[in-house]
Design a protein around this motif. Structure first.
Motif, short mmCIF file in Angstrom:
data_model
loop_
_atom_site.label_atom_id
_atom_site.label_comp_id
_atom_site.label_asym_id
_atom_site.label_seq_id
_atom_site.Cartn_x
_atom_site.Cartn_y
_atom_site.Cartn_z
N GLY A 114 -20.21 -64.10 2.46
CA GLY A 114 -20.10 -64.94 3.64
C GLY A 114 -20.70 -64.38 4.91
N GLU A 115 -20.86 -63.04 5.04
CA GLU A 115 -21.30 -62.46 6.31
C GLU A 115 -22.74 -62.86 6.65
OE1 GLU A 115 -20.00 -60.48 3.79
OE2 GLU A 115 -17.99 -60.71 4.65
N LEU A 116 -22.98 -63.10 7.93
CA LEU A 116 -24.35 -63.38 8.37
C LEU A 116 -25.15 -62.08 8.31
CD1 LEU A 116 -26.46 -65.27 9.72
CD2 LEU A 116 -25.57 -64.48 11.92
N MET A 117 -26.29 -62.12 7.63
CA MET A 117 -27.13 -60.92 7.49
C MET A 117 -28.25 -60.93 8.52
SD MET A 117 -25.53 -59.45 5.12
CE MET A 117 -26.56 -58.07 4.65
N GLY A 118 -28.78 -62.10 8.85
CA GLY A 118 -29.86 -62.11 9.82
C GLY A 118 -30.30 -63.52 10.20
N GLY A 124 -35.47 -64.75 19.60
CA GLY A 124 -34.91 -65.84 20.42
C GLY A 124 -33.45 -65.65 20.76
N TYR A 125 -32.81 -64.70 20.10
CA TYR A 125 -31.37 -64.48 20.37
C TYR A 125 -31.19 -63.25 21.23
CZ TYR A 125 -30.59 -68.05 16.90
OH TYR A 125 -30.61 -69.24 16.24
N GLU A 126 -30.50 -63.42 22.33
CA GLU A 126 -30.30 -62.33 23.27
C GLU A 126 -29.61 -61.15 22.58
OE1 GLU A 126 -28.05 -63.53 26.64
OE2 GLU A 126 -28.21 -61.57 27.58
N GLY A 127 -30.16 -59.99 22.74
CA GLY A 127 -29.55 -58.78 22.16
C GLY A 127 -29.44 -58.84 20.65
N HIS A 128 -30.40 -59.49 20.02
CA HIS A 128 -30.30 -59.75 18.58
C HIS A 128 -30.14 -58.49 17.74
CE1 HIS A 128 -34.45 -58.49 17.67
NE2 HIS A 128 -34.69 -58.94 18.89
N GLU A 129 -30.73 -57.39 18.24
CA GLU A 129 -30.66 -56.18 17.40
C GLU A 129 -29.24 -55.63 17.30
OE1 GLU A 129 -33.72 -54.34 19.53
OE2 GLU A 129 -35.23 -54.76 18.00
N THR A 130 -28.47 -55.84 18.36
CA THR A 130 -27.11 -55.30 18.38
C THR A 130 -26.05 -56.41 18.33
OG1 THR A 130 -27.25 -55.29 20.77
CG2 THR A 130 -27.72 -53.20 19.64
N ALA A 131 -26.50 -57.65 18.21
CA ALA A 131 -25.56 -58.79 18.32
C ALA A 131 -24.46 -58.70 17.26
CB ALA A 131 -26.33 -60.11 18.15
#
Ligand code: FES
Ligand code: FE
Length: 420
Positions: A114-118, A124-131
Motif C-alpha cells: 500500500g505505501e506510496l513509492m514515488g 512538480g511536488y514541493e520538497g519531493h525528495e524529502t516529502a
C-alpha cells in the motif's frame, strides 16, 4: 427515509413481518452500507487464492473494489483500489503477481503493501525528495482476520473480533474443512458471476429459505433424480437453524443420517470416488470418515455475504439498492482430486450459464423486487413455523427446514446493526 418517512427502521421490522420499503428504499440502502457493509465483518476471499507472495486478486466489500494481496512478507492485506491522487482505480487486472501497482492515470506507484513509492515527474511536488509519502498510500481495510483460510475484512477500526462475530456459526466452516482429507478447502476453480436486479437481502434470506426449493426447483429436482426433493418436503426431518449474528443454516444432517449412506449428500456413492474414500479413511479412520461422509458439507449462510451451498461457495455483493452480484465457485477440497472434478462438473451443471438452479432463484428475486414496490399490502409475512420453533442443546433457535426461523434471525440481527 424517503418513501415512508413516518416509519423508522425499528418500526419496519416486527417479530414476524417486515416492511417492503426495506428492500427498495435508496436511503436505507445507503444506511446499510455505513452500518453493515462498512462496519461488520464481511467475507472477502480465501487464502488459497493467493498461494505465493506478491499474488493479488480483485475483490470487494459491498460496492467498493478491494485488492486482496499477499505482500512481499507473505501477509494478506486488503487495500482499497482507489488512488489517493485523483481516485482512479489503481489495479485493473483481475488477478496476477506484482510487487508494485502503478496507477494508470498519472502513474503514481505503490508497494503491494500500500505505501506510496514515488510520483511521476516528481519535480512538480514541493520538497519531493524529502516529502512524507506515508499519508499518500493506498488505504487499507483496518481489520483483516481469517478463520480456517476464509479471509474477512472490517472497515471499522474497532468492534467485535471475527471469532465473536462468527460465534457458533464457525462450526459450519469447520465442517466444510472436515470434508477434505487434509482439513482444508481451496478456492481455485474460478468464479462465475450472476447479476440480478434485486436487493441483496432477498438473496441472503433465500439461501436458507427451505420453503421454496420444492416449488422453485421442482424442474431440476425432477431431472436430477437424486432425492434432493425429499430434503425439502413437508415430511423432511431437516432443520432450519438461527446461530445469531445473522448466521443461519438448513441442517440436512438428520435426513442424511437417516439414510446412512456415505456421499448421498453429494448425490453419489463411495464406489464412484474410491480415491477420495481411501484418503478420508487414512486421514480420519474408517468410523469417523464414514460419519463425515454421511453428514456432508453444510448449507450455511454466514452473514452478510458468504454462502456455502454444500458444493459451492457464493459471495453476495450488493452494488445498488436493486442490483446484486452473486459470485460463485465450486468448492475444492485439498487432497481430493476425484471429488473436486465432480464438484466442478456439478457446479457448471447447476449454476453455470446453462444451469437452472440459480436461474430459477434469480427469477424469484427479480419478481419479488418488482412485487414489493406495490402499495397495500406493504408488509411481508415471515411467521411460518413461529409456533414450533424451539432451542436446541446449544441454545440456537431451530425449527422445521421449511420454516422461516432463518429469516427472522437475519432480521433480528439486521435491526440490531441498523439501530446500533
Ligand atoms: Fe492515480 Fe492520478 S489518479 S496517479
Ligand atoms: Fe433456491
Amino acid at each position: 427515509m424517503s418513501a415512508n418517512s413516518h416509519l423508522d427502521i425499528g418500526d419496519r421490522i416486527q417479530s414476524n413481518r417486515v416492511h417492503g420499503s426495506l428492500y427498495h428504499d435508496e436511503q436505507i440502502f445507503q444506511e446499510e452500507l455505513e452500518r453493515i457493509w462498512f462496519k461488520t465483518w464481511v467475507y472477502v476471499g480465501h487464502e488459497s487464492e493467493l498461494p505465493n507472495n506478491n499474488d493479488f486478486i480483485m475483490k470487494s466489500i459491498g460496492p467498493q473494489p478491494i485488492i486482496m494481496v499477499r505482500d512481499k512478507s507473505g501477509e494478506i492485506q486488503l487495500l482499497q483500489n482507489r488512488c489517493p491522487h485523483r481516485g482512479n482505480q489503481v489495479c485493473v487486472k483481475q488477478k496476477g503477481n506484482a510487487k508494485l501497482f502503478t496507477c494508470p492515470y498519472h502513474s503514481w506507484t505503490f508497494a503491494n503493501s500500500g505505501e506510496l513509492m514515488g510520483f511521476a515527474f516528481p519535480e512538480g511536488y514541493e520538497g519531493h525528495e524529502t516529502a512524507d509519502k506515508s499519508k499518500l498510500g493506498l488505504a487499507k481495510v483496518p481489520r483483516v482476520a481469517s478463520y480456517r483460510g476464509f479471509v474477512f475484512g472490517s472497515m471499522a477500526e474497532e468492534g467485535p473480533s471475527l471469532e465473536d462475530h462468527l460465534g457458533g456459526a464457525a462450526e459450519m466452516l469447520d465442517r466444510v474443512c472436515l470434508t477434505s482429507p487434509e482439513g482444508e478447502i481451496e478456492v481455485t476453480a474460478g468464479f462465475l458471476q450472476h447479476k440480478t436486479r434485486s436487493n441483496w437481502k432477498f438473496l441472503v434470506e433465500n439461501e436458507t429459505d427451505g420453503y421454496h426449493p420444492a416449488f422453485v426447483h421442482s424442474s431440476i429436482f425432477g431431472v436430477a433424480d437424486s432425492g434432493i426433493g425429499a430434503l425439502y418436503s413437508n415430511k423432511s426431518t431437516a432443520l432450519a437453524r438461527d446461530y445469531g449474528n445473522g448466521h443461519t443454516e438448513i441442517d440436512l444432517r438428520p435426513e442424511f443420517r437417516k439414510a446412512d449412506v456415505p456421499l448421498q449428500w453429494f448425490g453419489t456413492t463411495a464406489e464412484r470416488l474410491p480415491d477420495y474414500v481411501a484418503s478420508m479413511n487414512a486421514a480420519y479412520g474408517e468410523k469417523r470418515a464414514r460419519e463425515i461422509m454421511i453428514d456432508g458439507t453444510p448449507h450455511a449462510m454466514i452473514y452478510p455475504n458468504l454462502f456455502i451451498a454444500e458444493i459451492q461457495l457464493f459471495v453476495i455483493q450488493p452494488v445498488a439498492v436493486n442490483e446484486t452480484v452473486q459470485h460463485v465457485t465450486a468448492l475444492q477440497f485439498k487432497g481430493a482430486p476425484d471429488l473436486n472434478r465432480r464438484m466442478r462438473q456439478q457446479t457448471m451443471g447447476s449454476v453455470g450459464p446453462a444451469g437452472f438452479l440459480l436461474a430459477d432463484d434469480s427469477e424469484m428475486y427479480e419478481r419479488t423486487q418488482r412485487g414489493v414496490q406495490s402499495k397495500n399490502p406493504e408488509w411481508l409475512f415471515l411467521g411460518r413455523g413461529e409456533q414450533r420453533e424451539y432451542r436446541d442443546d446449544d441454545g440456537f433457535r431451530v425449527s422445521h427446514a421449511t420454516d422461516e426461523t432463518p429469516s427472522r434471525g437475519i432480521w433480528r440481527h439486521y435491526r440490531a446493526l441498523m439501530e446500533a
